[in-house]
Design an enzyme around this catalytic site. Structure first.
Site, PDB file in Angstrom:
ATOM      1  N   ASP A   1       0.859  -1.185   0.000  1.00 24.28           N
ATOM      2  CA  ASP A   1       0.000   0.000   0.000  1.00 24.28           C
ATOM      3  C   ASP A   1       0.891   1.229   0.000  1.00 24.28           C
ATOM      4  O   ASP A   1       1.835   1.325   0.786  1.00 24.28           O
ATOM      5  CB  ASP A   1      -0.893  -0.019   1.249  1.00 24.28           C
ATOM      6  CG  ASP A   1      -2.041   0.974   1.155  1.00 24.28           C
ATOM      7  OD1 ASP A   1      -1.805   2.100   0.687  1.00 24.28           O
ATOM      8  OD2 ASP A   1      -3.156   0.621   1.570  1.00 24.28           O
TER       9      ASP A   1
ATOM     10  N   ASP B   1      -0.907   4.429   3.613  1.00 19.98           N
ATOM     11  CA  ASP B   1      -1.700   3.782   4.657  1.00 19.98           C
ATOM     12  C   ASP B   1      -2.731   4.716   5.286  1.00 19.98           C
ATOM     13  O   ASP B   1      -3.659   4.261   5.948  1.00 19.98           O
ATOM     14  CB  ASP B   1      -0.785   3.243   5.762  1.00 19.98           C
ATOM     15  CG  ASP B   1       0.012   2.035   5.296  1.00 19.98           C
ATOM     16  OD1 ASP B   1      -0.452   1.345   4.375  1.00 19.98           O
ATOM     17  OD2 ASP B   1       1.099   1.792   5.859  1.00 19.98           O
TER      18      ASP B   1
ATOM     19  N   VAL C   1      -6.743   4.638  -1.296  1.00 19.24           N
ATOM     20  CA  VAL C   1      -5.484   4.424  -2.011  1.00 19.24           C
ATOM     21  C   VAL C   1      -4.940   3.040  -1.663  1.00 19.24           C
ATOM     22  O   VAL C   1      -4.631   2.753  -0.507  1.00 19.24           O
ATOM     23  CB  VAL C   1      -4.453   5.511  -1.646  1.00 19.24           C
ATOM     24  CG1 VAL C   1      -3.107   5.212  -2.292  1.00 19.24           C
ATOM     25  CG2 VAL C   1      -4.953   6.887  -2.062  1.00 19.24           C
TER      26      VAL C   1
ATOM     27  N   ASP D   1      -4.969   9.917 -11.593  1.00 17.36           N
ATOM     28  CA  ASP D   1      -3.603   9.878 -11.042  1.00 17.36           C
ATOM     29  C   ASP D   1      -2.723  10.971 -11.640  1.00 17.36           C
ATOM     30  O   ASP D   1      -1.537  10.753 -11.945  1.00 17.36           O
ATOM     31  CB  ASP D   1      -2.960   8.497 -11.251  1.00 17.36           C
ATOM     32  CG  ASP D   1      -3.422   7.486 -10.206  1.00 17.36           C
ATOM     33  OD1 ASP D   1      -4.275   7.855  -9.370  1.00 17.36           O
ATOM     34  OD2 ASP D   1      -2.946   6.346 -10.224  1.00 17.36           O
TER      35      ASP D   1
ATOM     36  N   ASP E   1      -0.232   8.735  -6.937  1.00 25.82           N
ATOM     37  CA  ASP E   1      -0.458   7.350  -7.358  1.00 25.82           C
ATOM     38  C   ASP E   1      -1.510   6.708  -6.452  1.00 25.82           C
ATOM     39  O   ASP E   1      -1.184   6.199  -5.373  1.00 25.82           O
ATOM     40  CB  ASP E   1       0.863   6.592  -7.279  1.00 25.82           C
ATOM     41  CG  ASP E   1       0.768   5.177  -7.826  1.00 25.82           C
ATOM     42  OD1 ASP E   1      -0.256   4.851  -8.454  1.00 25.82           O
ATOM     43  OD2 ASP E   1       1.725   4.401  -7.627  1.00 25.82           O
TER      44      ASP E   1
ATOM     45  N   ASN F   1       0.491   1.468  -8.467  1.00 22.80           N
ATOM     46  CA  ASN F   1       1.201   0.742  -9.526  1.00 22.80           C
ATOM     47  C   ASN F   1       2.423   1.503 -10.034  1.00 22.80           C
ATOM     48  O   ASN F   1       3.065   1.082 -11.002  1.00 22.80           O
ATOM     49  CB  ASN F   1       0.258   0.403 -10.688  1.00 22.80           C
ATOM     50  CG  ASN F   1      -0.230   1.631 -11.452  1.00 22.80           C
ATOM     51  OD1 ASN F   1       0.146   2.773 -11.144  1.00 22.80           O
ATOM     52  ND2 ASN F   1      -1.085   1.413 -12.444  1.00 22.80           N
TER      53      ASN F   1
ATOM     54  N   ILE G   1       2.603   4.412 -11.496  1.00 21.98           N
ATOM     55  CA  ILE G   1       2.400   5.197 -12.717  1.00 21.98           C
ATOM     56  C   ILE G   1       1.517   6.403 -12.387  1.00 21.98           C
ATOM     57  O   ILE G   1       0.359   6.238 -11.999  1.00 21.98           O
ATOM     58  CB  ILE G   1       1.724   4.340 -13.810  1.00 21.98           C
ATOM     59  CG1 ILE G   1       2.597   3.116 -14.121  1.00 21.98           C
ATOM     60  CG2 ILE G   1       1.466   5.158 -15.070  1.00 21.98           C
ATOM     61  CD1 ILE G   1       1.901   2.061 -14.965  1.00 21.98           C
TER      62      ILE G   1
ATOM     63  N   GLU H   1      -1.380   7.645 -16.444  1.00 20.87           N
ATOM     64  CA  GLU H   1      -2.268   6.532 -16.100  1.00 20.87           C
ATOM     65  C   GLU H   1      -3.282   6.308 -17.217  1.00 20.87           C
ATOM     66  O   GLU H   1      -3.532   5.168 -17.633  1.00 20.87           O
ATOM     67  CB  GLU H   1      -2.992   6.824 -14.779  1.00 20.87           C
ATOM     68  CG  GLU H   1      -3.986   5.763 -14.348  1.00 20.87           C
ATOM     69  CD  GLU H   1      -3.337   4.471 -13.852  1.00 20.87           C
ATOM     70  OE1 GLU H   1      -3.908   3.388 -14.130  1.00 20.87           O
ATOM     71  OE2 GLU H   1      -2.275   4.532 -13.221  1.00 20.87           O
TER      72      GLU H   1
ATOM     73  N   SER I   1      -2.302 -24.155   3.119  1.00 21.41           N
ATOM     74  CA  SER I   1      -0.848 -24.091   3.219  1.00 21.41           C
ATOM     75  C   SER I   1      -0.147 -24.333   1.889  1.00 21.41           C
ATOM     76  O   SER I   1       1.006 -23.930   1.710  1.00 21.41           O
ATOM     77  CB  SER I   1      -0.346 -25.090   4.263  1.00 21.41           C
ATOM     78  OG  SER I   1      -0.846 -26.396   4.006  1.00 21.41           O
TER      79      SER I   1
END
Length: 387
Positions: free
Chosen positions: A7, A10, A15, A25, A29, A33, A35, A47, A65
């Site tokens: 991320d 945060d 976002v 964008d 961003d 990604n 860009i 973008e 697992s």
């Protein structure tokens, strides 16, 4: 980042990897990604120019697992290979509960195992890496929602809620529902009494599908995978020497299985068992549960408007057959310590098999190849990386 894409803010809920870009964008961003910004020559955002028509999408796995890539280094148990160096990464390994999702079949993003070359061996490949190579706008859009010991009931009751997607503001996702063993695997002496029934399998898988219906954006795909045929475990390993017996060649996997079953700590008493009848009955139940999942897909094929639903056969037999055609043997794709999971090579080969099947049978799930990939790499480099 081991379990889901990094991320990039945060502090803002809107976002995150996989988000539809906010205000194109232009200045920041919003989908992480890597860009963003404006092209002064065209007056459009990068973008929009590089990703707008590329049909970006993410990938996620709801699994156990196997999907988490559980791995105990043999160097910890083989007395001929013990060293302090083998334990250098112990805190990181324990933090991830002995799982290695960054090298796993669906969500591996690391390019190689060099950082852990003393305790992890084999090539790296994944569905996510191939989706990124197909479209660099998919950068960081992966989620590994796999838990050791997960089965259909725990997935439906708790685990599924760790998967996050906004049905309106995020891009589509390719989701793999891959609970391939624990519905028949347990360590109890009365193992069959603790296996999932056909009706339970149907009900719990539908519960998870109903949850996905509330969170997956339109254009998503869900692939329900059948259970693995774990008969290969005993058939390929029983007479081989387990790492703990390497010094004197005196402990076989059959011995190892019997000891774990006696302690009731086996991950799968049904298949990791010297009793052929128990192994056969476990395989029979696994096949019945796979048929139940296939029936769920057939029944609910048109029940969900935001995603297409598919059933796929577990690729383990395909992977093993192709490996043996190349001169390999089954045991070479299995974890040497637990004698149960696929190892790094097995994880990579499974990714290749899944991708091959997707390209042949479900190409619309993958989206088109982005013609702007080279330009994205030239302008944005590694797009911020992963860590």
């Amino acid at each position: 980042t081991s379990w889901r894409g990094k991320d990039c803010d945060d502090g803002r809920k809107s976002v995150h990897p996989g988000a539809k870009p906010i205000d194109h964008d232009k200045g920041s961003d919003s989908n992480c990604n890597g860009i963003y910004g404006m092209n002064p020559a065209s007056g459009r955002s990068y973008e929009d120019e590089l990703c707008g028509a590329s049909q970006p999408r993410g990938v996620a796995v709801l699994g156990d697992s196997i999907s988490a890539h559980f791995h105990l280094p043999r160097e910890w148990f083989n007395s001929t290979e013990l060293s302090l160096k083998a334990f250098e990464s112990l805190p990181f390994i324990l933090e991830n509960e002995l799982d290695w999702p960054e090298f796993s079949t669906v969500t591996a993003f690391m390019n190689d195992t060099h950082k852990f070359h003393d305790i992890l061996h084999g090539p790296v490949d994944s569905v996510y890496k191939r989706m990124f190579n197909r479209n660099h706008c998919n950068h960081r859009d992966y989620q590994n929602i796999a838990v050791n010991g997960a089965r259909s009931s725990s997935m439906a009751d708790t685990i599924q809620f760790s998967f996050r997607r906004n049905i309106t503001h995020d891009q589509p996702v390719v989701v793999f529902y891959a609970l391939v063993g624990n519905d028949v695997c347990n360590g109890h002496h009365d193992t069959f009494n603790h296996m999932t029934t056909v009706e339970e399998m149907k009900n719990k898988s539908v519960t998870t599908l109903n949850y996905l219906a509330k969170t997956l954006p339109k254009g998503s795909h869900v692939f329900i995978t059948g259970l693995a045929n774990g008969a290969v475990l005993y058939n390929s390993l029983s007479d081989r020497i387990h790492p703990i017996g390497s010094l004197r060649n005196d402990v076989t996997y059959s011995d190892f299985y019997d000891y774990f079953n006696c302690l009731e700590i086996s991950p799968c008493l049904g298949w990791m068992n010297t009793n052929a009848t128990i192994r056969e009955l476990t395989t029979k139940r696994a096949m019945e549960l796979s048929e139940a999942l296939k029936e769920v897909v057939t029944t609910h094929q048109s029940s969900f408007s935001n995603f297409k639903l598919h059933y796929v056969v577990n690729p383990i037999d395909q992977v093993l057959d192709e490996w043996k055609k190349q001169g390999g043997e089954d045991w070479q794709l299995l974890e040497p310590v637990d004698g149960f999971h696929s190892n790094q090579l097995g994880q990579a080969l499974t990714a290749a098999a899944i991708w091959e099947n997707l390209e042949k049978m479900f190409p619309d799930a993958l989206g088109p190849v982005n013609p702007n990939n080279a330009k994205i790499k030239s302008m944005f480099g590694n797009q911020g990386g992963y860590i």
